[in-house]
Design a protein around this motif. Sequence first.
Motif: not given
Length: 185
Positions: A30-47, A49-51, A93-97
């Motif tokens: 009930r304490l630990i929620r598991v997050g997944d990074i498998g679907a996160i693309p490589l960081y790209n500022a062009d991506v 910019a699209e959202g 990202r964005p850095s304001l977050d």
Amino acid sequence: MNNILGISGSLRKGSYNSALLQAAQIRFPRLIRVGDIGAIPLYNADVEAEGIPEAVLDLKQLLMDARGLLLFSPEYNNSVPGVLKNAIDWLSRPSLDIRNVFHGKAVAVVGASPGRFGTILAQNAWLPVFRTLGSRLYTGHRLMVSQADGVFGADGALADESIRRRLEQFVSGFMEFCEVQPDDL
């Protein structure tokens, strides 16, 4: 907001860090929620910019809803794994977050490795990253599982009772640091 987000920094099916995260989640369901990074693309500022990609937004929401972040980080070449660093970069990202996602967020890093030194260098390498993001680093204990190939069973479950106790103590200490009350579980 009475949970801790656990993220494994390995994409490998038989990952010791994912197995350690699973052991923590089984002990504190009930304490630990598991997050997944498998679907996160490589960081790209062009991506960007699209959202922001949906996988990033989903993980970011889980993190914002959690009292703390518990990373299960492998050690690659004496440092942090690229896929996990990439996920953290996207979450900032964005850095304001950064203020909404990381500022003041309790963060702890643990890790498992088949080597003899555990993940001490990776854990140390994470410190400046989270300091830069304004997180509160848990330094009450350290958990570095060395020679991890001998602490998990063939089914991937944590088989070493000593490591199980250390994991429980670590998570309990981090829970106090995050100000999560046992009654909230």
